[in-house]
Design a protein around this motif. Sequence first.
Motif, PDB file in Angstrom:
ATOM      1  N   UNK A 220      15.326  15.510 -18.533  1.00 31.51           N
ATOM      2  CA  UNK A 220      16.713  15.966 -18.674  1.00 31.51           C
ATOM      3  C   UNK A 220      16.768  17.291 -19.432  1.00 31.51           C
ATOM      4  N   UNK A 221      15.956  17.359 -20.484  1.00 32.90           N
ATOM      5  CA  UNK A 221      15.958  18.550 -21.340  1.00 32.90           C
ATOM      6  C   UNK A 221      15.578  19.779 -20.518  1.00 32.90           C
TER       7      UNK A 221
ATOM      8  N   UNK B 294      18.271  20.635 -17.874  1.00 33.17           N
ATOM      9  CA  UNK B 294      19.472  21.177 -18.502  1.00 33.17           C
ATOM     10  C   UNK B 294      19.278  22.616 -18.925  1.00 33.17           C
ATOM     11  N   UNK B 295      18.138  22.893 -19.570  1.00 32.62           N
ATOM     12  CA  UNK B 295      17.881  24.257 -20.033  1.00 32.62           C
ATOM     13  C   UNK B 295      17.786  25.205 -18.836  1.00 32.62           C
TER      14      UNK B 295
ATOM     15  N   UNK C 221      19.254  24.898 -15.907  1.00 35.75           N
ATOM     16  CA  UNK C 221      20.588  25.122 -15.340  1.00 35.75           C
ATOM     17  C   UNK C 221      21.383  26.101 -16.198  1.00 35.75           C
ATOM     18  N   UNK C 222      21.386  25.880 -17.518  1.00 36.21           N
ATOM     19  CA  UNK C 222      22.134  26.769 -18.414  1.00 36.21           C
ATOM     20  C   UNK C 222      21.606  28.198 -18.290  1.00 36.21           C
TER      21      UNK C 222
END
Lengths: 349, 288
Positions: free
Chosen positions: A297-298, A301-302, A304-305
Amino acid sequence: MTAAQRHVLQAALVLVAVYVTAIAPNWLDLFTLMQVTLFAAMAVLSLSLAFIWGYGGILSFGQTAFFGLGAYVYAVAAINFGDSTNAILLAIVLPALFAAALGYFVFYGRISDVYLGVITLTVTLILFNVVNSTAGDEYAIGSARLGGFNGIPAVPTFNMPYDPAAILSPEQSWYVTAGVLIGVYVLLRVVLASPFGRVAVAVRENEVRASLLGYDPRLVKLLVFVFGGAIAGLAGALYVNWGAFVGPTIFSLSLSAEIIIWITIGGLGTLVGPIVGCFLIQYLNSQIGSQQAFNSYLVLGVILVAFVLLLPKGLVPTARELALKIARFASERRRPTPPAAAPQTEGAE
Amino acid sequence: MEIAIILALDVLNGASALFLLCLGLAIIFGMMRIINLAHGEFVMLGAYATVVSANAGLNIWVAMLVVAPLFTGLVGLVVERCLIRFLYGRLVDSMLATWGLSLTLIGVVTTIFGNTINGVPTPLGGFSIGAYRSSWYTIFLFAMACVMCALVYVVLRRTRFGLIARAVMQNPGMAAALGVNPARIYMATFTLGAAVTGLAGGLLAPVSGITPVMGGAFVAKCFITVVGGGAAILSGTLSAAGLFGFVNQLGAYFTTPVYGEVILFLSAIILIRLLPQGISGRFFKGTL
């Protein structure tokens, strides 16, 4: 690039893809081949959202609703029929009908972007909750038990059309899955080149202007949505064929998120980009899965951001712009008089 | 009769929990038009802040009412400075970025605390009505919902910050021309919304299992409530939370909790279809 050059490039791309598909089983070991088969099945799903989001302007946060529905329909039908041919057809038709019902409700109610995202997300959650609570023998369709959170194990995989005895080998499954991926790409290209595809892009660009020209944006969006739903359902059938299993996590939010990440990274408004993004992220995911240092997930998420902030257009459009810039620079150096700028068309590859 | 009282308490509990959960989202969405898909993770952070500090020996009430909102508000401040401020006016990008943020937060919390379920015991005892038992915590949640409602009303209506915030909400350009710095108001609003969300997480920590992925259960419910409520922060959220809490608990009572949630979602979809501007867009126009 002119339209003719673009078509040549796209045709060349398809030929390369066909060639790679044909020789892949000779080069890859069985495990890797099955991995890549899964990636290809997911790439079909990513194409379905690439079409409705990138060209129809409809951001569906719940594309997994149709994907999961297709998977469950295929599983139930294949168990009941004992033959996969009609099950695959049903896995296309039923999600399309569901998309039609939902789309009618949404588009004819003139519900706008944000609300659309919320509603599709909600529908996915409803399906997740409902399917998750179907443990027990009373929840069965024909001879197929839905199995609640345990899912449906031992689903019959694809067989030769109307010949249940001839079950496809992993190599043949790869040919089918990759063939469907290429077929869907070509089909979407044809649809986008047709008058209907042009109208769909026009509606995406400016709904009011399109309706002033006499098109009904509601109907156009509905058709785009249904088409995307049908493709997502087909992807669901391919997915079940890969693992012979389907469970309610197929409706989960994390998968919905992942599809959107594939498209954002690959490039919205293209068809190649989402496929590239899908393969990249899935490869990355399988690599992360085999180590313990970072949580998946980490990393997702990073990524995508970072893409939203730094490279909002995505990989493929950025690469294309770069290539065009280099080509223009080279041609200007060769000829002192700059050529008349060719008109840039949106949605070109 | 007793069953009716218990049912009424259930509805009250559901509606107040929903209101508390949605208030922070409504503040951020209503004022800044930012779709915060990391909302559920802010709830999760508040809950974790409560559990961790309570298990470290801090008084449970302090952990819930002070630590949770302060910590989540701080996270909100950092997030606004590092991420959200680049995305004003880019609706879809803000959705994608906050989704990425939510995945990142889940990843960070999983890495630190692992995937196990944590919890704290529910404070306050129970009381009985005839043959049924209920918990004082239900009443406390309802009281907290009332307090928060009043607090937000007073802040937005009676303070200078509220006046400026409402002005920015109505017309950022005009407010800027009159000497207000909208960027600072946005920063304060986002921090406030995050803190209120963290408080909700802290309040719900004793009554729910705490996992890194717990936010996913809230985000859709909160969204549909805020969207169903419409643009007005207080009246919209109040009416929608009341309606959906009622529908949810009643559905759960007559069927199962799972179908109660399904009924909530279906009724919300129908409501949005009938009132695309939300409840407050139709009935409480121009209110807070």
